[in-house]
Design a protein around this motif. Structure first.
Motif, short mmCIF file in Angstrom:
data_model
loop_
_atom_site.label_atom_id
_atom_site.label_comp_id
_atom_site.label_asym_id
_atom_site.label_seq_id
_atom_site.Cartn_x
_atom_site.Cartn_y
_atom_site.Cartn_z
N ILE A 151 0.85 -1.19 0.00
CA ILE A 151 0.00 0.00 0.00
C ILE A 151 0.88 1.24 0.00
O ILE A 151 0.69 2.17 -0.78
CB ILE A 151 -0.91 0.03 1.24
CG1 ILE A 151 -1.85 -1.17 1.28
CG2 ILE A 151 -1.71 1.34 1.30
CD1 ILE A 151 -2.67 -1.26 2.54
N ALA A 152 1.85 1.25 0.92
CA ALA A 152 2.76 2.39 1.04
C ALA A 152 4.14 1.83 1.35
O ALA A 152 4.37 1.26 2.40
CB ALA A 152 2.31 3.33 2.15
N LEU A 153 5.06 1.99 0.40
CA LEU A 153 6.42 1.49 0.56
C LEU A 153 7.39 2.65 0.38
O LEU A 153 7.86 2.92 -0.71
CB LEU A 153 6.70 0.39 -0.48
CG LEU A 153 7.99 -0.40 -0.35
CD1 LEU A 153 8.05 -1.10 1.00
CD2 LEU A 153 8.09 -1.43 -1.47
N PRO A 154 7.68 3.39 1.46
CA PRO A 154 8.51 4.58 1.36
C PRO A 154 9.95 4.25 1.05
O PRO A 154 10.42 3.14 1.31
CB PRO A 154 8.38 5.22 2.75
CG PRO A 154 8.10 4.07 3.65
CD PRO A 154 7.26 3.13 2.84
N GLU A 155 10.66 5.23 0.49
CA GLU A 155 12.08 5.07 0.23
C GLU A 155 12.81 5.07 1.56
O GLU A 155 12.71 6.02 2.34
CB GLU A 155 12.60 6.24 -0.63
CG GLU A 155 14.06 6.12 -1.02
CD GLU A 155 14.31 5.00 -2.02
OE1 GLU A 155 15.45 4.53 -2.09
OE2 GLU A 155 13.36 4.60 -2.72
N PRO A 156 13.55 4.00 1.90
CA PRO A 156 14.25 3.97 3.18
C PRO A 156 15.28 5.09 3.25
O PRO A 156 16.09 5.26 2.36
CB PRO A 156 14.95 2.61 3.18
CG PRO A 156 14.18 1.79 2.19
CD PRO A 156 13.73 2.75 1.14
N ALA A 157 15.23 5.86 4.34
CA ALA A 157 16.16 6.98 4.49
C ALA A 157 16.65 7.09 5.92
O ALA A 157 17.05 8.15 6.37
CB ALA A 157 15.47 8.29 4.07
N SER A 158 16.63 6.00 6.64
CA SER A 158 16.93 6.03 8.07
C SER A 158 18.31 6.58 8.36
O SER A 158 18.48 7.52 9.13
CB SER A 158 16.81 4.62 8.65
OG SER A 158 15.56 4.07 8.35
N TRP A 159 19.32 5.96 7.75
CA TRP A 159 20.68 6.36 8.09
C TRP A 159 20.98 7.75 7.56
O TRP A 159 21.74 8.51 8.17
CB TRP A 159 21.67 5.34 7.53
CG TRP A 159 21.50 4.02 8.20
CD1 TRP A 159 20.99 2.88 7.67
CD2 TRP A 159 21.79 3.71 9.58
NE1 TRP A 159 20.94 1.89 8.62
CE2 TRP A 159 21.43 2.36 9.78
CE3 TRP A 159 22.33 4.45 10.63
CZ2 TRP A 159 21.58 1.74 11.00
CZ3 TRP A 159 22.48 3.82 11.86
CH2 TRP A 159 22.11 2.49 12.03
N ALA A 160 20.37 8.11 6.44
CA ALA A 160 20.57 9.47 5.92
C ALA A 160 20.06 10.49 6.93
O ALA A 160 20.67 11.53 7.15
CB ALA A 160 19.84 9.63 4.59
N MET A 161 18.94 10.21 7.57
CA MET A 161 18.39 11.14 8.54
C MET A 161 19.30 11.25 9.76
O MET A 161 19.46 12.32 10.33
CB MET A 161 16.98 10.72 8.95
CG MET A 161 15.97 10.74 7.83
SD MET A 161 16.02 12.24 6.82
CE MET A 161 15.77 13.50 8.07
N PHE A 162 19.91 10.15 10.16
CA PHE A 162 20.84 10.21 11.28
C PHE A 162 22.06 11.04 10.92
O PHE A 162 22.57 11.82 11.73
CB PHE A 162 21.27 8.80 11.72
CG PHE A 162 20.28 8.14 12.62
CD1 PHE A 162 20.04 8.63 13.90
CD2 PHE A 162 19.55 7.05 12.19
CE1 PHE A 162 19.11 8.03 14.73
CE2 PHE A 162 18.63 6.44 13.03
CZ PHE A 162 18.41 6.93 14.30
N ILE A 163 22.57 10.87 9.69
CA ILE A 163 23.72 11.65 9.25
C ILE A 163 23.39 13.13 9.25
O ILE A 163 24.17 13.98 9.69
CB ILE A 163 24.17 11.19 7.85
CG1 ILE A 163 24.75 9.77 7.93
CG2 ILE A 163 25.20 12.14 7.27
CD1 ILE A 163 25.02 9.14 6.59
N ILE A 164 22.18 13.46 8.77
CA ILE A 164 21.75 14.86 8.78
C ILE A 164 21.69 15.39 10.21
O ILE A 164 22.13 16.49 10.52
CB ILE A 164 20.38 15.01 8.09
CG1 ILE A 164 20.52 14.74 6.59
CG2 ILE A 164 19.80 16.40 8.31
CD1 ILE A 164 19.19 14.65 5.86
N GLY A 165 21.15 14.56 11.11
CA GLY A 165 21.05 14.97 12.50
C GLY A 165 22.40 15.25 13.12
O GLY A 165 22.62 16.27 13.78
N PHE A 166 23.36 14.34 12.89
CA PHE A 166 24.71 14.55 13.43
C PHE A 166 25.38 15.75 12.77
O PHE A 166 26.15 16.46 13.40
CB PHE A 166 25.55 13.29 13.24
CG PHE A 166 25.24 12.23 14.25
CD1 PHE A 166 25.49 12.44 15.61
CD2 PHE A 166 24.69 11.02 13.86
CE1 PHE A 166 25.19 11.45 16.54
CE2 PHE A 166 24.39 10.04 14.79
CZ PHE A 166 24.65 10.25 16.14
#
Length: 211
Positions: free
Chosen positions: A179-194
């Motif tokens: 139904i909804a399969l988002p583009e995985p961006a988990s580690w990218a978001m952590f890198i942005i956070g750091f």
């Protein structure tokens, strides 16, 4: 102050990761052929969590997990590359199928499966009507939503199967489509956070030097 900045940035990154890394699937394929109707029969959610995947299957009213035989398991799925995995936090009364690898007609073969053991009995009355959940961790490396594999059957991508029974006693494998399969961006978001943390600290040091 620096600790507050770090905590805020990390919380922001974790919050975005948690909200962006969940995929939702509909249990809706194959119901008519099994005598179960047109569905949907429930949903499956898969959430990234620190390199693992958390699965949760919830059924619509009037349907229960049946798990009839070796070709009709409570739940089956595949991962890209067929890695060695560990399944934990499994709902009580269920067990991992070993050795891995099952067939789930008419949806083909899958790498892994779960059986309903003590949680299931004969017919609809013995079917499991709760939420089936478990966590999958690779024995080496990290898993993400991109790790989920599928079989293409009659033009539809089937990610998972489950064996269901209805009140009339009809049973059969049901396939899950995305139904909804988002583009995985988990580690990218952590890198942005750091990165935000580092930028904030550098600006603060510069302000102190020139004060």
């Amino acid at each position: 102050m620096r600790k507050l900045i770090i905590a805020a940035a990390l919380c922001s990154a974790i919050s975005v990761q948690a909200s962006a890394a969940t995929a939702l699937f509909s249990l809706s394929a194959g119901g008519a052929a099994a005598g179960l109707g047109s569905g949907p029969f429930g949903t499956v959610s898969v959430t990234e969590s620190w390199g693992s995947l958390i699965f949760s299957q919830t059924l619509a009213s009037g349907y229960r997990i049946h798990d009839g035989n070796a070709n009709h398991n409570a739940f089956s799925f595949s991962l890209v590359g067929d890695p060695a995995i560990t399944i934990s936090a499994l709902t009580s009364g269920f067990a991992v199928v070993t050795p891995a690898g099952v067939t789930a007609p008419p949806f083909g073969s899958f790498d892994y499966a779960i059986d309903c053991t003590t949680a299931c009995g004969p017919g609809y009355g013995g079917g499991f009507d709760g939420t089936l959940s478990f966590t999958v961790t690779a024995n080496s490396g990290l898993l993400s939503l991109a790790s989920l594999d599928f079989n293409t059957v009659s033009g539809a991508n089937i990610y998972f199967t489950t064996d269901l029974v209805n009140g009339a006693g009809s049973t059969g494998n049901i396939g899950a489509t995305a139904i909804a399969l988002p583009e995985p961006a988990s580690w990218a978001m952590f890198i942005i956070g750091f990165g935000l943390v580092g930028s904030s600290i550098r600006r603060r040091k510069a302000a102190i030097r020139f004060a």
